[in-house]
Scaffold this active site. Structure first.
Site, PDB file in Angstrom:
ATOM      1  N   TYR A   1     -12.914 112.733  44.661  1.00 52.26           N
ATOM      2  CA  TYR A   1     -13.828 112.760  45.803  1.00 52.26           C
ATOM      3  C   TYR A   1     -15.231 112.356  45.375  1.00 52.26           C
ATOM      4  O   TYR A   1     -15.584 112.388  44.198  1.00 52.26           O
ATOM      5  CB  TYR A   1     -13.849 114.150  46.462  1.00 52.26           C
ATOM      6  CG  TYR A   1     -14.548 115.217  45.653  1.00 52.26           C
ATOM      7  CD1 TYR A   1     -15.906 115.466  45.825  1.00 52.26           C
ATOM      8  CD2 TYR A   1     -13.864 115.970  44.721  1.00 52.26           C
ATOM      9  CE1 TYR A   1     -16.554 116.438  45.080  1.00 52.26           C
ATOM     10  CE2 TYR A   1     -14.497 116.940  43.983  1.00 52.26           C
ATOM     11  CZ  TYR A   1     -15.840 117.175  44.165  1.00 52.26           C
ATOM     12  OH  TYR A   1     -16.476 118.138  43.408  1.00 52.26           O
ATOM     13  N   CYS A   2     -16.012 111.953  46.381  1.00 56.89           N
ATOM     14  CA  CYS A   2     -17.426 111.635  46.192  1.00 56.89           C
ATOM     15  C   CYS A   2     -18.177 112.214  47.386  1.00 56.89           C
ATOM     16  O   CYS A   2     -17.693 113.149  48.021  1.00 56.89           O
ATOM     17  CB  CYS A   2     -17.638 110.126  46.057  1.00 56.89           C
ATOM     18  SG  CYS A   2     -17.236 109.191  47.545  1.00 56.89           S
ATOM     19  N   GLN A   3     -19.316 111.673  47.711  1.00 59.47           N
ATOM     20  CA  GLN A   3     -20.098 112.203  48.824  1.00 59.47           C
ATOM     21  C   GLN A   3     -19.474 111.865  50.181  1.00 59.47           C
ATOM     22  O   GLN A   3     -19.388 112.711  51.053  1.00 59.47           O
ATOM     23  CB  GLN A   3     -21.541 111.673  48.754  1.00 59.47           C
ATOM     24  CG  GLN A   3     -22.520 112.398  49.636  1.00 59.47           C
ATOM     25  CD  GLN A   3     -22.776 113.839  49.197  1.00 59.47           C
ATOM     26  OE1 GLN A   3     -22.532 114.227  48.063  1.00 59.47           O
ATOM     27  NE2 GLN A   3     -23.263 114.637  50.111  1.00 59.47           N
TER      28      GLN A   3
END
Length: 151
Positions: A96-98
């Site tokens: 995941y990221c932002q």
């Protein structure tokens, strides 16, 4: 007669074709990507089943909070640090990221490197927060040393 209608409404038929392709992609796109796109709820299930969680955000973003026991490897460092994940090639990996964009690229890199069960958190941390799910806060090295001395 139908040909005349099509000729007079070319833009409508182009729009219809684009929308149809987008719908098809939304149903079968994951098969082409090589990894799964998962919702925050599905990500929670994967985490609870022992998935390895990888946060590919920047250091500053990671310091604002992270999911579970995430390993932090920024997307710019992933290629160089991928060997640290090699022993998880046959395990479920949740990336995941932002917002889900960078982690999509990271998920593709992992699949190309031979990881067989990769999932990307659709919407990233933003979707995670919108679902009302908690983030862990990093503990500073100073606070960890202080905690060890008190034990």
């Amino acid at each position: 007669m139908f040909a005349d209608f099509v000729a007079q409404n070319v833009l409508l038929f182009v729009a219809l074709a684009v929308i149809t392709l987008m719908l098809l992609y939304s149903y079968v796109g994951d098969r082409f990507l090589g990894y799964q796109q998962v919702s925050p709820e599905e990500a929670t299930r994967l985490y609870n089943q022992g998935a390895i969680v990888v946060d590919v955000r920047s250091d500053a973003e990671f310091k604002t909070g992270y999911i579970g026991e995430a390993r932090h490897i920024s997307s710019s460092e992933l290629k160089d640090k991928m060997s640290t994940l090699d022993h998880f090639k046959d395990k479920q990996i949740l990336v995941y990221c932002q917002s889900g964009a960078r982690s999509g690229g990271a998920a593709s890199q992992l699949v190309k490197a031979g990881f067989s069960q990769v999932a990307n958190l659709r919407g990233g941390v933003l979707a995670w927060k919108m679902a009302g799910l908690p983030l862990n806060q990093p503990v500073s090295k100073k606070a960890r040393r202080k905690g060890k001395g008190a034990a």
